[in-house]
Design a protein around this motif. Structure first.
Motif, PDB file in Angstrom:
ATOM      1  N   GLY A   1      43.033  59.477  26.308  1.00  0.00           N
ATOM      2  CA  GLY A   1      43.534  59.440  27.683  1.00  0.00           C
ATOM      3  C   GLY A   1      42.430  59.083  28.677  1.00  0.00           C
ATOM      4  N   GLN A   2      41.247  59.640  28.469  1.00  0.00           N
ATOM      5  CA  GLN A   2      40.115  59.323  29.354  1.00  0.00           C
ATOM      6  C   GLN A   2      39.765  57.836  29.272  1.00  0.00           C
ATOM      7  OE1 GLN A   2      37.247  62.230  27.814  1.00  0.00           O
ATOM      8  NE2 GLN A   2      37.232  63.225  29.810  1.00  0.00           N
ATOM      9  N   LEU A   3      39.805  57.303  28.046  1.00  0.00           N
ATOM     10  CA  LEU A   3      39.475  55.889  27.878  1.00  0.00           C
ATOM     11  C   LEU A   3      40.523  55.004  28.555  1.00  0.00           C
ATOM     12  CD1 LEU A   3      38.376  55.967  24.136  1.00  0.00           C
ATOM     13  CD2 LEU A   3      36.900  55.563  26.107  1.00  0.00           C
ATOM     14  N   VAL A   4      41.800  55.403  28.444  1.00  0.00           N
ATOM     15  CA  VAL A   4      42.872  54.630  29.072  1.00  0.00           C
ATOM     16  C   VAL A   4      42.705  54.638  30.590  1.00  0.00           C
ATOM     17  CG1 VAL A   4      45.365  54.495  29.462  1.00  0.00           C
ATOM     18  CG2 VAL A   4      44.505  55.010  27.191  1.00  0.00           C
ATOM     19  N   VAL A   5      42.399  55.802  31.141  1.00  0.00           N
ATOM     20  CA  VAL A   5      42.207  55.915  32.598  1.00  0.00           C
ATOM     21  C   VAL A   5      41.035  55.040  33.043  1.00  0.00           C
ATOM     22  CG1 VAL A   5      41.434  57.482  34.429  1.00  0.00           C
ATOM     23  CG2 VAL A   5      43.251  58.184  32.860  1.00  0.00           C
ATOM     24  N   GLN A   6      39.961  55.104  32.282  1.00  0.00           N
ATOM     25  CA  GLN A   6      38.772  54.307  32.631  1.00  0.00           C
ATOM     26  C   GLN A   6      39.103  52.817  32.582  1.00  0.00           C
ATOM     27  OE1 GLN A   6      35.343  53.830  29.846  1.00  0.00           O
ATOM     28  NE2 GLN A   6      34.289  55.138  31.314  1.00  0.00           N
ATOM     29  N   ARG A   7      39.792  52.389  31.532  1.00  0.00           N
ATOM     30  CA  ARG A   7      40.100  50.965  31.420  1.00  0.00           C
ATOM     31  C   ARG A   7      41.105  50.544  32.503  1.00  0.00           C
ATOM     32  NH1 ARG A   7      40.568  48.390  25.567  1.00  0.00           N
ATOM     33  NH2 ARG A   7      38.458  49.240  25.493  1.00  0.00           N
ATOM     34  N   LEU A   8      42.043  51.421  32.854  1.00  0.00           N
ATOM     35  CA  LEU A   8      42.978  51.120  33.936  1.00  0.00           C
ATOM     36  C   LEU A   8      42.227  50.975  35.258  1.00  0.00           C
ATOM     37  CD1 LEU A   8      45.868  50.833  35.027  1.00  0.00           C
ATOM     38  CD2 LEU A   8      45.965  53.321  35.203  1.00  0.00           C
ATOM     39  N   HIS A   9      41.256  51.860  35.471  1.00  0.00           N
ATOM     40  CA  HIS A   9      40.439  51.807  36.694  1.00  0.00           C
ATOM     41  C   HIS A   9      39.728  50.468  36.800  1.00  0.00           C
ATOM     42  CE1 HIS A   9      37.866  53.527  39.872  1.00  0.00           C
ATOM     43  NE2 HIS A   9      36.853  52.925  39.274  1.00  0.00           N
ATOM     44  N   PHE A  10      39.075  50.058  35.703  1.00  0.00           N
ATOM     45  CA  PHE A  10      38.347  48.793  35.721  1.00  0.00           C
ATOM     46  C   PHE A  10      39.309  47.619  35.870  1.00  0.00           C
ATOM     47  CE2 PHE A  10      34.308  50.400  35.443  1.00  0.00           C
ATOM     48  CZ  PHE A  10      34.003  51.090  34.291  1.00  0.00           C
ATOM     49  N   THR A  11      40.465  47.690  35.231  1.00  0.00           N
ATOM     50  CA  THR A  11      41.426  46.592  35.319  1.00  0.00           C
ATOM     51  C   THR A  11      41.954  46.454  36.733  1.00  0.00           C
ATOM     52  OG1 THR A  11      42.051  46.941  33.023  1.00  0.00           O
ATOM     53  CG2 THR A  11      43.566  45.658  34.363  1.00  0.00           C
ATOM     54  N   ARG A  12      42.204  47.579  37.395  1.00  0.00           N
ATOM     55  CA  ARG A  12      42.672  47.522  38.788  1.00  0.00           C
ATOM     56  C   ARG A  12      41.595  46.904  39.683  1.00  0.00           C
ATOM     57  NH1 ARG A  12      45.698  53.405  39.282  1.00  0.00           N
ATOM     58  NH2 ARG A  12      47.797  52.628  38.857  1.00  0.00           N
ATOM     59  N   ALA A  13      40.337  47.265  39.420  1.00  0.00           N
ATOM     60  CA  ALA A  13      39.240  46.690  40.200  1.00  0.00           C
ATOM     61  C   ALA A  13      39.175  45.173  39.971  1.00  0.00           C
ATOM     62  CB  ALA A  13      37.916  47.346  39.821  1.00  0.00           C
ATOM     63  N   GLN A  14      39.384  44.767  38.716  1.00  0.00           N
ATOM     64  CA  GLN A  14      39.411  43.340  38.389  1.00  0.00           C
ATOM     65  C   GLN A  14      40.526  42.655  39.168  1.00  0.00           C
ATOM     66  OE1 GLN A  14      39.334  43.602  34.067  1.00  0.00           O
ATOM     67  NE2 GLN A  14      38.808  41.462  33.882  1.00  0.00           N
ATOM     68  N   LEU A  15      41.688  43.289  39.206  1.00  0.00           N
ATOM     69  CA  LEU A  15      42.846  42.717  39.892  1.00  0.00           C
ATOM     70  C   LEU A  15      42.564  42.554  41.380  1.00  0.00           C
ATOM     71  CD1 LEU A  15      45.738  41.920  39.130  1.00  0.00           C
ATOM     72  CD2 LEU A  15      46.460  44.213  39.762  1.00  0.00           C
ATOM     73  N   VAL A  16      41.945  43.565  41.980  1.00  0.00           N
ATOM     74  CA  VAL A  16      41.617  43.491  43.413  1.00  0.00           C
ATOM     75  C   VAL A  16      40.639  42.353  43.659  1.00  0.00           C
ATOM     76  CG1 VAL A  16      40.413  44.673  45.299  1.00  0.00           C
ATOM     77  CG2 VAL A  16      42.094  45.905  43.932  1.00  0.00           C
ATOM     78  N   GLU A  17      39.612  42.233  42.814  1.00  0.00           N
ATOM     79  CA  GLU A  17      38.596  41.203  43.035  1.00  0.00           C
ATOM     80  C   GLU A  17      39.187  39.813  42.841  1.00  0.00           C
ATOM     81  OE1 GLU A  17      34.970  41.878  40.933  1.00  0.00           O
ATOM     82  OE2 GLU A  17      34.656  43.834  41.849  1.00  0.00           O
ATOM     83  N   ILE A  18      40.096  39.655  41.894  1.00  0.00           N
ATOM     84  CA  ILE A  18      40.671  38.336  41.645  1.00  0.00           C
ATOM     85  C   ILE A  18      41.653  37.944  42.740  1.00  0.00           C
ATOM     86  CG2 ILE A  18      42.198  37.037  40.094  1.00  0.00           C
ATOM     87  CD1 ILE A  18      40.967  38.676  37.775  1.00  0.00           C
ATOM     88  N   THR A  19      42.468  38.893  43.191  1.00  0.00           N
ATOM     89  CA  THR A  19      43.531  38.549  44.136  1.00  0.00           C
ATOM     90  C   THR A  19      43.093  38.621  45.587  1.00  0.00           C
ATOM     91  OG1 THR A  19      44.332  40.835  44.131  1.00  0.00           O
ATOM     92  CG2 THR A  19      45.351  39.306  42.584  1.00  0.00           C
ATOM     93  N   HIS A  20      41.997  39.339  45.888  1.00  0.00           N
ATOM     94  CA  HIS A  20      41.545  39.462  47.272  1.00  0.00           C
ATOM     95  C   HIS A  20      40.159  38.886  47.427  1.00  0.00           C
ATOM     96  CE1 HIS A  20      44.881  42.251  47.223  1.00  0.00           C
ATOM     97  NE2 HIS A  20      44.917  42.131  48.529  1.00  0.00           N
ATOM     98  N   HIS A  21      39.905  37.781  46.754  1.00  0.00           N
ATOM     99  CA  HIS A  21      38.588  37.143  46.754  1.00  0.00           C
ATOM    100  C   HIS A  21      38.145  36.770  48.148  1.00  0.00           C
ATOM    101  CE1 HIS A  21      35.324  34.535  45.537  1.00  0.00           C
ATOM    102  NE2 HIS A  21      35.875  33.497  46.125  1.00  0.00           N
ATOM    103  N   ASP A  22      39.087  36.321  49.001  1.00  0.00           N
ATOM    104  CA  ASP A  22      38.716  35.828  50.315  1.00  0.00           C
ATOM    105  C   ASP A  22      38.304  36.934  51.267  1.00  0.00           C
ATOM    106  OD1 ASP A  22      41.109  33.103  50.410  1.00  0.00           O
ATOM    107  OD2 ASP A  22      39.084  33.251  49.602  1.00  0.00           O
ATOM    108  N   ARG A  23      38.480  38.178  50.850  1.00  0.00           N
ATOM    109  CA  ARG A  23      38.058  39.270  51.724  1.00  0.00           C
ATOM    110  C   ARG A  23      36.582  39.564  51.571  1.00  0.00           C
ATOM    111  NH1 ARG A  23      42.606  44.057  51.589  1.00  0.00           N
ATOM    112  NH2 ARG A  23      44.345  42.812  52.276  1.00  0.00           N
ATOM    113  N   ALA A  24      35.932  38.939  50.608  1.00  0.00           N
ATOM    114  CA  ALA A  24      34.507  39.215  50.330  1.00  0.00           C
ATOM    115  C   ALA A  24      33.610  38.704  51.451  1.00  0.00           C
ATOM    116  CB  ALA A  24      34.095  38.580  49.025  1.00  0.00           C
TER     117      ALA A  24
END
Lengths: 97, 280
Positions: free
Chosen positions: A74-97
């Motif tokens: 469960g801890q590993l799933v949460v960690q990977r979900l956290h990183f995946t969400r961060a990936q999603l934010v960086e990919i979809t909101h690139h222009d906010r950088a």
């Protein structure tokens, strides 16, 4: 090792690369026990393979062990979900950088 | 060449510079090299200039060049607004105005005797590049020097020549990752913050410089704290809405801080609570 998603007629998309110590996945724990993505070795890899059915049986037979392992997964799933969400934010909101 | 090391904080005088080179880093990021028409002015890693395109306007741009060569300044720019789009279209020979340098620099002196760790995302590598160059020039002053950098995709990586050269340099550990890629990339895929738990450095004896999108810096700080880096040794750079660059107009105000004057470099405890407040 890379986790990939392949669509017919297109280049495989690399979702994530895994490195020493990383678990490949947890589909073995939850029905229907089927891998969702492809895993490809990028370098020579030493893989530790466990019999999923026997491991699930052991978890049922020893609830203390089963709970500890489920908690760790469960801890590993949460960690990977956290990183995946961060990936999603960086990919979809690139222009906010 | 005479180099002026004069205080520029608070000054509003723009000096003429001429673009000597335009280097395309990615499809929307360029680095312009500029030479002064008067005396060059010294800068410190982490500082920024107000870059003026005549007839268009000015924008705050971090300095991305080697502080040992102030006679040839570089600014790395992504086209996101009127001024930066105009800057991206300029050709060698064009004259622009520059005032600065402004702002609080990276605390390289504090990192001496410790591991120097840099976490950079996307164009965020530009403001830390001078710190990396300076640290490698005085390599003996630091323990490990580590760079973790990421971009949205392989084609969004900036300073690739530098990354290749630093990767070959035994004085710095370079770790590169991208958020998405197709087969053929051959490198790491995943967010840069995923590197923080596993890259070798001594968290209790490190100073960390982070630069990139605010959400990336937030996640990086979280991961660094979890790894045991003291919060006061984590530094971020904030570059919101700078207009005057001298702490007068208030556009960049974040709570009690003027980012242009009190920053742009801050320690994590100085700003963590402020970043948490919406509409601030």
């Amino acid at each position: 090792m890379s986790l990939e998603l392949t669509e017919p007629g297109d280049e495989p998309i690399v979702l994530e690369t895994l490195h020493g110590g990383d678990p490949v996945g947890w589909s073995w724990l939850f029905p229907p026990h089927r891998w969702a993505f492809d895993a490809r070795c990028l370098t020579p890899v030493r893989l530790l393979q466990l019999d999923a059915a026997q491991l699930r049986a052991l978890m049922h037979a020893d609830p203390v062990f089963g709970l500890a392992l489920t908690h760790r997964i469960g801890q590993l799933v949460v960690q990977r979900l956290h990183f995946t969400r961060a990936q999603l934010v960086e990919i979809t909101h690139h222009d906010r950088a | 060449m005479t180099v002026l090391d004069v205080p520029t904080q608070g000054t509003l005088t723009s000096r003429p510079y001429q673009i000597t080179t335009v280097r395309h880093q990615t499809h929307d990021i360029v680095t312009i090299d500029v030479a002064p028409q008067q005396y060059p002015i010294a800068f410190r890693p982490g500082q920024f200039d107000m870059v003026y395109v005549y007839g268009v306007g000015e924008a705050a741009i971090s300095i991305s060049s080697d502080p040992a060569t102030p006679g040839l300044l570089s600014h790395t720019i992504r086209a996101v607004g009127w001024v930066t789009r105009a800057l991206n279209d300029l050709q060698p020979g064009t004259r622009i105005g520059i005032r600065g340098p402004y702002g609080r620099p990276w605390p390289l002196e504090e990192a001496e005797g410790k591991d120097l760790v840099i976490v950079a995302g996307g164009i965020g590598l530009a403001p830390v590049r001078p710190a990396i160059v300076e640290a490698l020039r005085h390599r003996e002053r630091y323990g490990r020097v580590v760079l973790m950098t990421g971009a949205r995709s392989p084609r969004d990586l900036v300073f690739r020549d530098d990354l290749d050269r630093w990767h070959a340099d035994r004085g710095i550990d370079v770790h590169v990752t991208v958020d998405s890629a197709v087969r053929g990339w051959g490198g790491r895929v995943g967010v840069v913050t995923k590197l923080i738990p596993r890259v070798p450095f001594d968290p209790e004896n490190a100073v960390v410089l982070t630069c990139g999108p605010e959400v990336m810096m937030w996640f990086s700080a979280e991961a660094l704290l979890k790894r045991g880096v003291p919060p006061e040794r984590i530094y971020v750079t904030l570059e919101r809405n700078m207009k005057c660059g001298v702490g007068t107009c208030g556009h960049c105000q974040l709570g009690p801080k003027f980012l242009c004057r009190d920053g742009p470099v801050f320690s994590w405890p100085e700003v963590a609570g402020l970043l948490d407040v919406r509409e601030l």
